[in-house]
Motif scaffolding. Structure first.
Motif, PDB file in Angstrom:
ATOM      1  N   PRO A   1      -6.500   4.381  -3.911  1.00 10.90           N
ATOM      2  CA  PRO A   1      -6.103   2.973  -3.753  1.00 10.90           C
ATOM      3  C   PRO A   1      -5.447   2.404  -5.012  1.00 10.90           C
ATOM      4  O   PRO A   1      -4.815   1.359  -4.947  1.00 10.90           O
ATOM      5  CB  PRO A   1      -7.431   2.271  -3.461  1.00 10.90           C
TER       6      PRO A   1
ATOM      7  N   ASP B   1       0.819  -1.210   0.000  1.00  6.86           N
ATOM      8  CA  ASP B   1       0.000   0.000   0.000  1.00  6.86           C
ATOM      9  C   ASP B   1       0.852   1.259   0.000  1.00  6.86           C
ATOM     10  O   ASP B   1       1.930   1.282   0.592  1.00  6.86           O
ATOM     11  CB  ASP B   1      -0.860   0.045   1.266  1.00  6.86           C
TER      12      ASP B   1
ATOM     13  N   SER C   1      -4.488   4.435   0.267  1.00  2.00           N
ATOM     14  CA  SER C   1      -5.056   3.188  -0.257  1.00  2.00           C
ATOM     15  C   SER C   1      -6.165   2.659   0.638  1.00  2.00           C
ATOM     16  O   SER C   1      -6.930   1.800   0.221  1.00  2.00           O
ATOM     17  CB  SER C   1      -3.974   2.107  -0.348  1.00  2.00           C
TER      18      SER C   1
END
Lengths: 559, 559
Positions: free
Chosen positions: B403, A9, A13
C-alpha cells in the motif's frame, strides 16, 4: 503536472482478506490448524487450509454464487466455518453467519432481509434449517457439513455434502484483486429491543480491525505486568463464529501465523482437553464460558496457568476474575458491539501506567472496559453530546469513531441516522471516563433508570446486590413511578435456603452497610422494591431479558 | 436499497497522521521525548510536543502556508524536525525534507521541482541555505532553528526564528479531518544514476507503513530467539530524517507511546552517552553508523548489551554483525527504498522457523534481506517477469506491491511506467529467493555484470574480495569486453603494507582457494583484472560511486 489532491492506488494497495490469506500461505505454510468435529480432533496445515479455501470458492462458483451474493452459515467454530470465512468474501461474495441462538422466526427475518442464496449448515442444525429454509425463498442451495450422509433436499431445497462438493467441483480458483471497500460480511445484532438489525462490513473494515487488535495486544500489553499475544501464541477460537467475526480472531490469528484451534460445539471437558493437548495460550469469550470451564467437575485437573482469557459480551465479575487468577490465568476485558466489528477497547493499560500501579490496582483496571485500540476515537458524552469530565464518576454515553464502525443499519435509514447523529456512532452504553483515558461501562442506555432527571445504573446495582450471600441471580429494572418517573426494582432469584428471606428491607440493609455507607453507591439509588422470583427469562446471548421483565413489572410501583 | 458495491466512509475512518497524533495525546500525554541540540540534552512530554505542533501549524498558517504547499526542511534529527513532520502534513500541506548530503546544485533542482514555498533550516545548514535559496524562486520564507540569532534575510528571503514565530504567531490551531489519500511528504532519491527522482506519499501510505513495521516487529520477532519492539522500548531515531521518513520511526515510535530520543547531529560519543543515559533499547541505521559507534575510542566503556540495531541502506557485513553481537547487541536487517516509504522486509524469521534453527543459522538469516512485512507482496523474477525458483541460488529482480509504494516518480511518467511495468514495482535490486520466503539481495540491477547473457553479482564478489587480509576497500564494476559484453574488474584500496601486492593473480588465487574451490562462487566470475587505487569516489550516501568508476574504467579491458 503537479501533486494530486488524492494519491491514486497501484496494485497491491488494497486492504482485503485476500492479503491475509496470501501472506499466511507465503510465510506459514506448515503452521497448524486444529479442529474438533463430531468424529474427533484433527489437524491440517495453513497450506491445506488455503487449498480447501480455493476449492470451496470453485465449488460455490459452480453453484452460481457471484457478485455480492449472500452465503449464510449455521455452524459451530469448525474448520469448515473458517474456510467459508475466507472463501466467500475472497470470491467477492458476502458471508452471513446466522446467529443460531436467535428464535427461528427471527432467523427467517434476517435471512429474508439478507436475501441469502446459499446456506451452509452443520448437521447439528439440520432441524433448524428444515424449519427455516421453506420460509426463505432466496435460498437456492443447502450445503451440509459434519454429516455422515446428507438428505437430497433440506427444507425443499437441493442439498449437497460439503466434502463431496469439494471433491466434485473443487477445482482451482483464482482470487481476483477486490476493492477494499467491497462488503465482505453481514451480521445481525441480537436484537434485545425489537427485531435484529443488520450490519455489514467491508474487507477494509475487517482487515484494519484484525490488524489493530493484533498490534494493540502485541505492543500495548508489553512488559512484566503486561499481557502480550504474538505469533508464538496458540489461539483457540471460542467466541462463536456466528457472533460478529468471533471478535476478529479468525483473521488476527491467521494473519500472525499462530497455531489456531477450532474447538467445535461447546463442551467444557473437550475444551479443557484441547487447551491441554494443543498448549492453547489464549482465548476469548463471555464470562459464562470462563465460568463453565473453571467450574467443570474436572477443571482442577487441568493446568491453566499462563493462559490468557479476554472477556467480552458483558462485564467480567470480580469473583470470576479472581477465580481465574487463582488458577494462574491472566484475564482482561475487551469491549465492542456487532456494529463495531466488534472491538473498540481493551483493558490493557499503557506500559508507563502499568509500572506505577500496584498489582491490585492493575487487577481492577483490567476489569474495566478499557482503552481504545489503534484508530479508535472514543468519548463519553452527556445528553447534549458534550464530553463529560474524566473523573471516573460522571455517567455519559460512549460514542465512537473507527474505520470499522458500520456505515449503516441495513435497510433502516432511521436507526442509522439516530446512531450516527453528530458524526459519532452512539453505542447506547453508559460509562464513566477515567483520567487515564479508559472507560468503565455502567449500563445500557435503555436499561439505565431515569429517576428525577438523574441516572441510576442498573448494572452497578446488580453488581452490588449480587454480592449478598442469598442471591443466585439478580436483575434491576426501572419501574414507572408517579413522582420520579422511574425507580429501581430488583428481581432476585434466591439461593437454596434463602427462599422468602430476600425482602426489600434485607437487601437495602445489605446495600446500606456495604455500599452506601462506604460511599460506593448513593443512598437514593436503593431499590424501591425487591421481588423474589424463581427464575429470570434470558435472551439469545444468555443475559436477563429486561424487555420481557419491564413488560411484566413496569407497573409494580404505580399500583 | 441493497448492499453497496463500496461501503462509504463515516467520520473517523481515515488513516491519517492526525490519528497517530491524537492517540499519542490521549493515551501517552506524560511520555517523554528527549532531544539534543547545540546547547545540550533536553526533554519534554508528548503533551508539550502536541502543543508545539499545534502552535507551529498556526504560525505556518499565518505565514500563508495553505493547500498542498510544500515546506522544505534542512535539519538533523531534532524535536523541531519531529514537530514539522507532524504539523505540516496535518495542516494538509506537504513536507519535503531535503537531503542535505546531495550536491547543492542537486538540492536546487529538487527544491525547484518541488516548488517549496517555505524552508525551515538548522543553523548548521545556514551556509547551504544561503547558497540554495537565491536559486529557488518559490521560497517565500525561511525559518531558522537551533540558532542564537537569526539574520533578517537568508539568501535574500525574509527569515524568522522558529521559537519567536511560535511565541508570536503560535496560537491554537484546529486540525481538520483530511482525506487519507492526500499527499503528506515528498522525498528525493539520492540519484546514483542521474538526477534525484521525486516521490511522494499520502497520509494513508505513511500510516499503514508505520503500523505494519510496528506490528511486524512486535509480533513476528516474538520468542526466546526473536527480537521484539513494543511500547516499553526506548527509541533513538538515528536514521537521518532527511532520508525517507527516517524509515518510519517518527511515526511508529510515537504511535506506540515509546520514549523517543532525537539525538541531533551525529557524534558517536554523544550518541553513546544518550544510549546510556536514556536507556535506549533500539535504533536503526546504515552499517557505517554502527561501525562508528562500535569503534569509537571510548565505545567499550558503554554497555550496549540488549540494544537492538536494525540495519538498512546496504548489506550488514558479517564482521560488523559479529562485532555488535560480541558487545551483546541484537542485530537484524531491514530493506526498502525511498520509493517504498521505505520498509519492505525485515530479517526476522517467523517463530516456527526460529525454533528449528541453530543460533548460527539464525545469525545468518538475520543478515539476509528478510521476509516481507504485513501487506507487502514480494517476488523475485527473471527478465521475462516470471518468478525464479525459491532455491536460494537463482538471481532475479525483486518486484513488490504494497500500500505504500510510490504512485509515481514526480513529473517523470517515463520512469514511472518503467518502474511499474506489469503491475509490479521494479526495485532494480537483484536477489535470490529462499524456500522460506526470505530474500537476499546480491546486487543492484545497474551494477550487476552481464557476462555472456549471464549475471555476475558485483556485491557478492566485493564481499568475497573484502575478506582478503590486504584489502581496505573494494568495488567491482563491469567493464566492456569484446567477446562477453562485460567482465568484472575489481578496484581495490590496499591496507598499509599491502601496496603493490594486490595483483590480479593474488586476488584470484585467494578467491579460488576460499570461494571457487568451496563452490561458493563460480569460476567464471573471477575478475579479469584487479586494479589498485588509492581511494574510491563516494556517493552522498557513502557508497562507492560506480557511475564515476564505470566512466573511468569501462574501457580497461577493451584496450
Amino acid at each position: 503536472m503537479s501533486l494530486p489532491e488524492e494519491v491514486p492506488d497501484r496494485p497491491g494497495s488494497e486492504l482485503t482478506i485476500t492479503r491475509i490469506y496470501e501472506r499466511a500461505k507465503y510465510l506459514f505454510p506448515d503452521q497448524e490448524i486444529v479442529y474438533r468435529t463430531r468424529r474427533g480432533v484433527f489437524r491440517y496445515t495453513y497450506s491445506d487450509f488455503a487449498d480447501r479455501v480455493e476449492r470451496l470458492a470453485s465449488a460455490l462458483s459452480s453453484l452460481g454464487v457471484k457478485g455480492l451474493d449472500r452465503v449464510a452459515t449455521m455452524d459451530w467454530n469448525t474448520h469448515w466455518h473458517l474456510e467459508e470465512y475466507y472463501a466467500v468474501p475472497m470470491m467477492g461474495a458476502v458471508l452471513h453467519p446466522v446467529n443460531v441462538r436467535l428464535a427461528p422466526q427471527e432467523i427467517v427475518y434476517t435471512m429474508n432481509q439478507a436475501e441469502d442464496s446459499v446456506l451452509i449448515v452443520n448437521a447439528d442444525f439440520l432441524q433448524l434449517a428444515e424449519a427455516v429454509v421453506p420460509n426463505v425463498k432466496s435460498i437456492k442451495h443447502v450445503i451440509v457439513v459434519d454429516a455422515d450422509s446428507v438428505p437430497s433436499k433440506v427444507g425443499g431445497v437441493q442439498a449437497y455434502h460439503y466434502e463431496d462438493l469439494l471433491k466434485e467441483r473443487g477445482g482451482r480458483f483464482e482470487f481476483q484483486a477486490l476493492n477494499e471497500r467491497r462488503p465482505a460480511f453481514m451480521f445481525y445484532t441480537s436484537g434485545t429491543t425489537g427485531l435484529p438489525k443488520g450490519v455489514y462490513h467491508s474487507h477494509r473494515q475487517v482487515v484494519l480491525h484484525a490488524f489493530s487488535i493484533l498490534s494493540s495486544v502485541a505492543g500495548f500489553g508489553a512488559g512484566p505486568k503486561g499481557i502480550q499475544i504474538t505469533s508464538r501464541d496458540v489461539s483457540m477460537i471460542v467466541v462463536p463464529m456466528y457472533h460478529v467475526y468471533a471478535w476478529g480472531f479468525p483473521f488476527s490469528s491467521i494473519m500472525s501465523g499462530q497455531k489456531t484451534v477450532l474447538p467445535g460445539r461447546f463442551d467444557s471437558k473437550a475444551y479443557l482437553e484441547l487447551i491441554k493437548q494443543e498448549k492453547v495460550t489464549y482465548f476469548a469469550g463471555v464470562p459464562t464460558i470462563l465460568y463453565m470451564l473453571l467450574t467443570d467437575p474436572e477443571s482442577e485437573k487441568y493446568d491453566l496457568s499462563g493462559v490468557i482469557f479476554i472477556n467480552g459480551g458483558s462485564a467480567l465479575p470480580e469473583g470470576l476474575a479472581l477465580m481465574a487468577e487463582r488458577r494462574g490465568m491472566k484475564v482482561f476485558v475487551g469491549y465492542g458491539l456487532t456494529e463495531t466489528a466488534p472491538v473498540l477497547t481493551l483493558a490493557l493499560p499503557p506500559s508507563r501506567l502499568q509500572d506505577k500501579l500496584s498489582d491490585r490496582e492493575l487487577f481492577y483496571i483490567k476489569l474495566r472496559t478499557g482503552y481504545p485500540i489503534f484508530f479508535v476515537d472514543i468519548a463519553v458524552v452527556d445528553q447534549d453530546g458534550k464530553p463529560v469530565p474524566k473523573d471516573g464518576k460522571t455517567l455519559g454515553e460512549v460514542v465512537v469513531r473507527a474505520p470499522w464502525v458500520t456505515y449503516e443499519y441495513y435497510k433502516d435509514p432511521e436507526k442509522t441516522e439516530a446512531a450516527w447523529r453528530g458524526g459519532w456512532f452512539h453505542t447506547g452504553d453508559l460509562a464513566v471516563w477515567y483520567p487515564d483515558g479508559s472507560i468503565l461501562i455502567m449500563d445500557r442506555e435503555k436499561d439505565v433508570i431515569k429517576s428525577g432527571g438523574e441516572w441510576i445504573s442498573s448494572l452497578r446495582l446488580e453488581d452490588a446486590i449480587s454480592q449478598h450471600p442469598g442471591i443466585l441471580m439478580v436483575t434491576v429494572i426501572g419501574a414507572k413511578h408517579p413522582k420520579w418517573g422511574e425507580r429501581p426494582v430488583a428481581l432476585v432469584v434466591p439461593r437454596r435456603g434463602w427462599e422468602g428471606k430476600l425482602t426489600t428491607e434485607e437487601i437495602n440493609r445489605f446495600l446500606t452497610e456495604n455500599f452506601v455507607n462506604r460511599g460506593a453507591i448513593p443512598k437514593w439509588w436503593l431499590p424501591d422494591k425487591v421481588i423474589e422470583v424463581q427464575s429470570l427469562p434470558l435472551t439469545s446471548t444468555g443475559k436477563a431479558d429486561k424487555k420481557v421483565l419491564r413488560a411484566q413489572y413496569s407497573d409494580v410501583l404505580a399500583k
